[in-house]
Design an enzyme around this catalytic site. Structure first.
Site, PDB file in Angstrom:
ATOM      1  N   GLY A  70       0.785  -1.255  -0.214  1.00 37.21           N
ATOM      2  CA  GLY A  70       0.053  -0.116  -0.069  1.00 37.21           C
ATOM      3  C   GLY A  70       0.755   1.243  -0.098  1.00 37.21           C
ATOM      4  O   GLY A  70       0.532   2.255  -0.167  1.00 37.21           O
ATOM      5  N   LYS A  71       2.128   1.132   0.261  1.00 40.12           N
ATOM      6  CA  LYS A  71       3.149   2.304   0.339  1.00 40.12           C
ATOM      7  C   LYS A  71       2.481   3.415   1.148  1.00 40.12           C
ATOM      8  O   LYS A  71       2.479   4.579   0.660  1.00 40.12           O
ATOM      9  CB  LYS A  71       3.419   2.944  -1.217  1.00 40.12           C
ATOM     10  N   ARG A  72       1.962   2.997   2.269  1.00 41.18           N
ATOM     11  CA  ARG A  72       1.136   4.145   3.107  1.00 41.18           C
ATOM     12  C   ARG A  72       2.027   5.035   3.614  1.00 41.18           C
ATOM     13  O   ARG A  72       3.445   4.589   3.893  1.00 41.18           O
ATOM     14  CB  ARG A  72       0.289   3.370   4.207  1.00 41.18           C
TER      15      ARG A  72
END
Lengths: 316, 316
Positions: B105-107
């Site tokens: 998700g590369k949050r």
């Protein structure tokens, strides 16, 4: 262009501020929570319903004051699929009330995957022969760590669908400097290098008012850097978090505006959503009149920013 | 610790690779799509059902070959709330089949909001007196642009709930260098500076095998940088995208391993999901046997990585 719609809305309400919708369940009045839990159970579905009702009352109270709302995706994702449904319903309801919706997701990935994110929030999803929007926000915050090919799909959709992005440049948090303030061999900070990219990318999505739909995020907590960044990104609309609860003052926040009084929108989330229990409004409002308190705080904030802008103009 | 569970699973299958689940609707066989659309309509619900069925068949075919799957959130978000339901169901199903789930998700966000993201994917959401996980992934990819206070909530949950993170260091895409390759005044690249941070942060979440649950993402498309980064982040488990469809070879990918043969997992997505129509397997499989093709390709990839690792060892 999104940026022109944003400017029109800001002028209409004479208000360059947006209300953040970061609805922690703790912020939702007990009466709303209880009703939602009775109807949908004390789980994700009930929580999502409570948040949706809370948001709708805030939107009703704010929709003739602020030009836009900024739902923060993290606070919906933490309630799983039901939380995302609440996000979707919040966006839909805000649009029906004439508000612009800035989805704060700070999305980022390599090109093909950035396209999927862009499709989700700004574009249209193709299913067999039909195309329809998934979340249909007006703008999305994005992270620049992957460089241009992770940004381009968003810019393309900004042009195709009249949408906008706000690229993280200098974030409001304390440790933002750990990476963003590093100095490169040519003597510039990383946030300046990113600002130069944003300025360059922005030329692809210029509106009719001299601003681009490729905007930037610059925290109110860094007023000196904001002044520098304003100079580098003259045509970027700047989304300014960090005002209020995070410590940025109105005088700090207006450092991101241009001399024309445009070029920035200031966000406040907690100070509006939780106004009823703030020092400023305590006693005047109760938990159940949180929406009236939010409205009064949004008006107060609008006036404070207007004042700070006019005082800044005088000093010119 | 997550990293120990990951190492155990890698050793069990003698396979340091993970299968990406990035299910574009185009990848799903017509028969599955048609059935889903007939049952749920030709909209988001039908699309999500088609993707879920596709994923489950892939999981069934791969669950005794690979230690983990890596669903890419963007490809679920583009189908709105129904897409997120498909993500949730995919994660749940993968867990029941004994697979670890790495949510890609590369949050990223400021501390309080990073906590909400961490709660969503790694932690537990509190609703009144109950706490339960929302998506319950085993690990999450995160973006370091905001510095330590945007990472710390994830690390805390890694420790509390035996979870992991993979911090973007050097991404696989072409323009990753635009920001990540900038050289700082002390002569180091940004990716090296971030690697130093990852190495430092990792000491908070060390497992029993000498590795940390604070991992890193380093693209197979940058083998020379990978060798440097391996040296800086000796105890980080490295998630390696960019092998296969993106152009990274097995020899490139194994640059991220330590001399002990551990320290990295290689991801492949499209080459596994779409194996049936690849040059390599065309003719042997049809659209309807995509899962058998995926299994054969996953085995081939496993063997290729094993081979590359053993050849690399010989050269020492």
């Amino acid at each position: 262009m999104f940026v022109d719609r944003l400017i029109t809305a800001i002028k209409k309400y004479d208000n360059p501020t947006v209300a953040g919708l970061d609805p922690k369940l703790d912020y939702v009045p007990a009466a709303i929570r209880d009703k939602a839990f009775r109807a949908h159970g004390e789980g994700f579905r009930g929580a999502a319903e409570a948040i949706t009702v809370f948001n709708k009352r805030l939107i009703d109270a704010l929709c003739d004051i602020v030009p836009a709302v900024k739902p923060q995706l993290a606070y919906y994702e933490m309630y799983g699929t039901e939380g995302i449904r609440a996000f979707e319903e919040t966006c839909r309801y805000a649009r029906t009330k004439g508000l612009l919706v800035i989805a704060d997701g700070k999305r980022n990935d390599i090109g093909s995957t950035a396209q999927a994110y862009s499709t989700a929030y700004l574009g249209r999803t193709k299913i067999e022969t039909n195309e329809s929007p998934a979340f249909d926000a007006d703008a999305l915050t994005v992270n620049p760590y992957l460089g241009y090919d992770g940004i381009k799909p968003f810019i393309d959709d900004c042009v195709s669908y009249e949408k906008g992005i706000f690229v993280l440049v200098k974030t409001s948090n304390k440790s933002s400097g750990q990476l963003q303030d590093l100095v490169t061999e040519d003597g510039k900070h990383i946030y300046e290098k990113v600002a130069e990219m944003v300025d360059e990318w922005g030329s692809q999505a210029m509106g009719q008012n001299g601003y681009s739909s490729v905007g930037a995020v610059v925290g109110a907590t860094w007023p000196d850097q904001a002044a520098v960044l304003r100079g580098i990104m003259k045509k970027a609309y700047i989304l300014v978090p960090g005002y209020g609860a995070q410590g940025g003052t109105a005088a700090d926040a207006v450092r991101s505006f241009n001399d024309d009084g445009l070029g920035a929108v200031i966000n406040a989330s907690r100070s509006i959503m939780c106004a009823w229990k703030s020092e400023r409004w305590k006693g005047k409002y109760t938990e159940d009149s949180f929406d009236h308190a939010a409205r009064e705080e949004a008006i107060r904030m609008r006036n404070e920013i207007r004042q700070a802008l006019s005082e800044r103009d005088i000093s010119h």
